[in-house]
Design a protein around this motif. Structure first.
Motif, mmCIF file in Angstrom:
data_model
loop_
_atom_site.group_PDB
_atom_site.id
_atom_site.type_symbol
_atom_site.label_atom_id
_atom_site.label_comp_id
_atom_site.label_asym_id
_atom_site.label_seq_id
_atom_site.Cartn_x
_atom_site.Cartn_y
_atom_site.Cartn_z
ATOM 1 N N SER A 91 0.827 -1.211 0.000
ATOM 2 C CA SER A 91 0.000 0.000 0.000
ATOM 3 C C SER A 91 0.861 1.261 0.000
ATOM 4 O O SER A 91 0.558 2.237 -0.691
ATOM 5 N N LYS A 92 1.962 1.229 0.740
ATOM 6 C CA LYS A 92 2.860 2.386 0.771
ATOM 7 C C LYS A 92 3.620 2.519 -0.553
ATOM 8 O O LYS A 92 3.887 3.631 -1.010
ATOM 9 N N GLN A 93 3.954 1.393 -1.164
ATOM 10 C CA GLN A 93 4.600 1.465 -2.467
ATOM 11 C C GLN A 93 3.641 2.030 -3.512
ATOM 12 O O GLN A 93 4.041 2.787 -4.394
ATOM 13 N N SER A 94 2.373 1.702 -3.388
ATOM 14 C CA SER A 94 1.358 2.268 -4.284
ATOM 15 C C SER A 94 1.285 3.785 -4.138
ATOM 16 O O SER A 94 1.126 4.508 -5.140
ATOM 17 N N GLU A 95 1.397 4.269 -2.911
ATOM 18 C CA GLU A 95 1.371 5.714 -2.672
ATOM 19 C C GLU A 95 2.553 6.408 -3.354
ATOM 20 O O GLU A 95 2.413 7.491 -3.915
ATOM 21 N N VAL A 96 3.703 5.773 -3.296
ATOM 22 C CA VAL A 96 4.886 6.337 -3.963
ATOM 23 C C VAL A 96 4.655 6.424 -5.472
ATOM 24 O O VAL A 96 4.985 7.433 -6.107
ATOM 25 N N ILE A 97 4.069 5.395 -6.043
ATOM 26 C CA ILE A 97 3.805 5.391 -7.480
ATOM 27 C C ILE A 97 2.775 6.458 -7.846
ATOM 28 O O ILE A 97 2.891 7.125 -8.881
ATOM 29 N N GLU A 98 1.774 6.658 -6.998
ATOM 30 C CA GLU A 98 0.794 7.728 -7.223
ATOM 31 C C GLU A 98 1.491 9.086 -7.281
ATOM 32 O O GLU A 98 1.168 9.932 -8.134
ATOM 33 N N LEU A 118 -0.337 -4.341 -7.062
ATOM 34 C CA LEU A 118 0.145 -3.091 -7.651
ATOM 35 C C LEU A 118 -0.470 -2.799 -9.015
ATOM 36 O O LEU A 118 -0.309 -1.701 -9.542
ATOM 37 N N LEU A 119 -1.168 -3.767 -9.588
ATOM 38 C CA LEU A 119 -1.675 -3.608 -10.956
ATOM 39 C C LEU A 119 -2.564 -2.379 -11.146
ATOM 40 O O LEU A 119 -2.426 -1.672 -12.154
ATOM 41 N N PRO A 120 -3.497 -2.074 -10.241
ATOM 42 C CA PRO A 120 -4.353 -0.895 -10.474
ATOM 43 C C PRO A 120 -3.570 0.408 -10.632
ATOM 44 O O PRO A 120 -3.830 1.182 -11.557
ATOM 45 N N VAL A 121 -2.598 0.642 -9.762
ATOM 46 C CA VAL A 121 -1.862 1.905 -9.843
ATOM 47 C C VAL A 121 -0.902 1.911 -11.031
ATOM 48 O O VAL A 121 -0.682 2.950 -11.675
ATOM 49 N N LEU A 122 -0.358 0.749 -11.369
ATOM 50 C CA LEU A 122 0.540 0.685 -12.528
ATOM 51 C C LEU A 122 -0.236 0.897 -13.829
ATOM 52 O O LEU A 122 0.242 1.592 -14.746
ATOM 53 N N ASN A 123 -1.406 0.322 -13.920
ATOM 54 C CA ASN A 123 -2.225 0.531 -15.121
ATOM 55 C C ASN A 123 -2.734 1.971 -15.205
ATOM 56 O O ASN A 123 -2.921 2.505 -16.308
ATOM 57 N N LYS A 124 -2.930 2.595 -14.061
ATOM 58 C CA LYS A 124 -3.286 4.015 -14.055
ATOM 59 C C LYS A 124 -2.146 4.840 -14.664
ATOM 60 O O LYS A 124 -2.381 5.756 -15.472
ATOM 61 N N ALA A 125 -0.924 4.501 -14.282
ATOM 62 C CA ALA A 125 0.236 5.210 -14.826
ATOM 63 C C ALA A 125 0.325 5.031 -16.339
ATOM 64 O O ALA A 125 0.586 5.982 -17.080
ATOM 65 N N ARG A 126 0.069 3.821 -16.804
ATOM 66 C CA ARG A 126 0.164 3.546 -18.244
ATOM 67 C C ARG A 126 -0.906 4.315 -19.027
ATOM 68 O O ARG A 126 -0.660 4.798 -20.127
ATOM 69 N N LYS A 127 -2.094 4.434 -18.434
ATOM 70 C CA LYS A 127 -3.155 5.198 -19.091
ATOM 71 C C LYS A 127 -2.803 6.680 -19.195
ATOM 72 O O LYS A 127 -3.314 7.388 -20.062
ATOM 73 N N LYS A 128 -1.937 7.124 -18.291
ATOM 74 C CA LYS A 128 -1.488 8.522 -18.319
ATOM 75 C C LYS A 128 -0.332 8.724 -19.300
ATOM 76 O O LYS A 128 0.209 9.826 -19.409
ATOM 77 N N GLY A 129 0.060 7.670 -19.987
ATOM 78 C CA GLY A 129 1.148 7.774 -20.955
ATOM 79 C C GLY A 129 2.522 7.521 -20.383
ATOM 80 O O GLY A 129 3.533 7.721 -21.054
ATOM 81 N N ILE A 130 2.589 7.041 -19.135
ATOM 82 C CA ILE A 130 3.870 6.738 -18.493
ATOM 83 C C ILE A 130 4.247 5.286 -18.786
ATOM 84 O O ILE A 130 3.428 4.386 -18.636
ATOM 85 N N LYS A 131 5.483 5.072 -19.226
ATOM 86 C CA LYS A 131 5.967 3.716 -19.449
ATOM 87 C C LYS A 131 6.206 3.053 -18.093
ATOM 88 O O LYS A 131 6.703 3.682 -17.154
ATOM 89 N N VAL A 132 5.870 1.770 -17.987
ATOM 90 C CA VAL A 132 6.049 1.032 -16.740
ATOM 91 C C VAL A 132 6.849 -0.236 -17.016
ATOM 92 O O VAL A 132 6.496 -1.021 -17.904
ATOM 93 N N ILE A 133 7.934 -0.416 -16.284
ATOM 94 C CA ILE A 133 8.688 -1.663 -16.340
ATOM 95 C C ILE A 133 8.931 -2.136 -14.904
ATOM 96 O O ILE A 133 8.776 -1.366 -13.951
ATOM 97 N N THR A 134 9.294 -3.393 -14.753
ATOM 98 C CA THR A 134 9.638 -3.923 -13.435
ATOM 99 C C THR A 134 11.088 -4.377 -13.444
ATOM 100 O O THR A 134 11.651 -4.680 -14.492
ATOM 101 N N TRP A 135 11.673 -4.408 -12.271
ATOM 102 C CA TRP A 135 13.050 -4.880 -12.129
ATOM 103 C C TRP A 135 13.187 -5.565 -10.774
ATOM 104 O O TRP A 135 12.479 -5.232 -9.835
ATOM 105 N N ASP A 136 14.041 -6.563 -10.708
ATOM 106 C CA ASP A 136 14.344 -7.258 -9.458
ATOM 107 C C ASP A 136 13.192 -8.125 -8.967
ATOM 108 O O ASP A 136 13.402 -9.275 -8.586
ATOM 109 N N SER A 137 11.964 -7.603 -8.942
ATOM 110 C CA SER A 137 10.790 -8.367 -8.526
ATOM 111 C C SER A 137 9.615 -7.973 -9.413
ATOM 112 O O SER A 137 9.279 -6.796 -9.513
ATOM 113 N N ASP A 138 8.992 -8.952 -10.032
ATOM 114 C CA ASP A 138 8.049 -8.710 -11.126
ATOM 115 C C ASP A 138 6.605 -8.574 -10.642
ATOM 116 O O ASP A 138 6.252 -8.961 -9.523
#
Length: 344
Positions: A91-98, A118-138
């Protein structure tokens, strides 16, 4: 004659004021003769890439990843944000992404605390035109463009189990300490450890898997509990780099040198134990290299270049690509003979 004269003056004035619009670089020259400094304004937009680790603080692993990321940002001329929270909490990591979405960064690269939450906040970022990748933990693949992995999970899991089997002559009881049940990478490593054991090492027995929540202190306490609960314990395998020094300390304090300690850790955290002969070896990769690679691939993505198999990345080398998953390389076995060659 006077008309010709004025025409010549007009033409010279226009020629002197004409600007060359083919160049996007504007150079300002300092008039002060003593400084003679040149200030260059480059109107080309610098990309902003944000790296979000699982947690920050009290982690030499993510500290090393940050150093590599900063080096890449400097080499590539981009803006880097390395940010996170001090606890491994979805939940705190989601806040950072927001917050990063609000800053309108170009790429969010996250080491995910949970593959699905984390999918809801990551997909929100993608809809805003932000590229999203993962590293270290998927995350689940629906939440990102690609995943920058350190090694193939089957390779690491079988390597850990083969190392354990060699230490115990293929028989005995062992326990595992991991960072989380939800982490995608550690769960896969343990899965492949179990597959390898069932296939080749029937005389090995897994007594327990304990979670340390990425805490040194919890790792230390869990080790003491394991030593008390399982008197025939022969080994503890750490699949959490933070845990291995704590496990080693607890085993030595209990004077249980009959219990093997092995698994993942940074060479700087375990050098003194290996050089003293307290444990034989550890396994890992370079988190600094991982940070560098993640930033480099993020910048390539913004420039329209998706990673390809066997692609050469400057300062990294050749990478592998399998189903939108980038494999950085092979795990490194650190021993008394080679550990002083590494500084991370």
């Amino acid at each position: 004659m006077r008309l010709v004269y004025f025409l010549l003056v007009f033409i010279l004035m226009v020629s002197g004021c004409e600007t060359d619009h083919s160049s996007k670089e504007v150079i300002y020259i300092e008039k002060d003769k003593e400084t003679k400094d040149k200030q260059i304004e480059n109107p080309i937009k610098r990309h902003t890439i944000a790296l979000v680790p699982r947690f920050i603080g009290d982690s030499s692993y993510y500290d090393a990843a940050e150093k590599g990321a900063k080096e890449a940002a400097e080499h590539l001329g981009i803006n880097l944000i390395f940010t996170g929270v001090k606890v491994d909490d979805v939940s705190k990591q989601s806040e950072v992404i927001e917050q990063l979405i609000d800053k309108k960064v170009d790429v969010i690269a996250v080491s995910a605390t949970d593959p699905f939450k984390l999918l809801p906040v990551l997909n929100k970022a993608r809809k805003k035109g932000i590229k999203v990748i993962t590293w270290d933990s998927d995350t689940d693949s629906t939440g990102r463009d690609f995943y920058v992995n350190v090694v193939r999970p089957d390779t690491l899991g079988t390597t850990l189990m083969n190392n354990l089997a060699a230490r115990l002559n293929e028989k005995g009881e062992y326990a595992i300490i991991t960072n989380s049940y939800s982490s995608s990478n550690t769960t896969k490593w343990i899965k492949w450890m179990k597959i390898q054991q069932e296939k080749y090492y029937s005389k090995l027995k897994l007594d327990s898997i304990m979670v340390n929540d990425n805490s040194y202190d919890i790792s230390y306490q869990n080790t003491k509990l394991l030593l008390e609960k399982y008197p025939n314990l022969s080994a503890i395998v750490s699949v959490s780099p933070l845990a291995t020094p704590a496990i080693t300390k607890a085993v030595m304090e209990a004077n249980r040198m009959d219990v093997e300690v092995l698994g993942l850790s940074l060479p700087n955290d375990m050098r003194k134990y290996i050089m003293a002969g307290d444990i034989e070896d550890i396994i890992l990769w370079s988190p600094k290299k991982l940070g560098y690679l993640t930033v480099a691939l993020a910048e390539n993505l913004l420039n329209g270049q998706f990673p390809t198999d066997q692609q050469e990345i400057p300062n990294i080398g050749s990478i592998r690509v399998e189903d939108n998953e980038i494999i950085m390389g092979e795990p490194i076995l650190f021993t008394k003979e080679n550990i002083n060659q590494y500084d991370f």
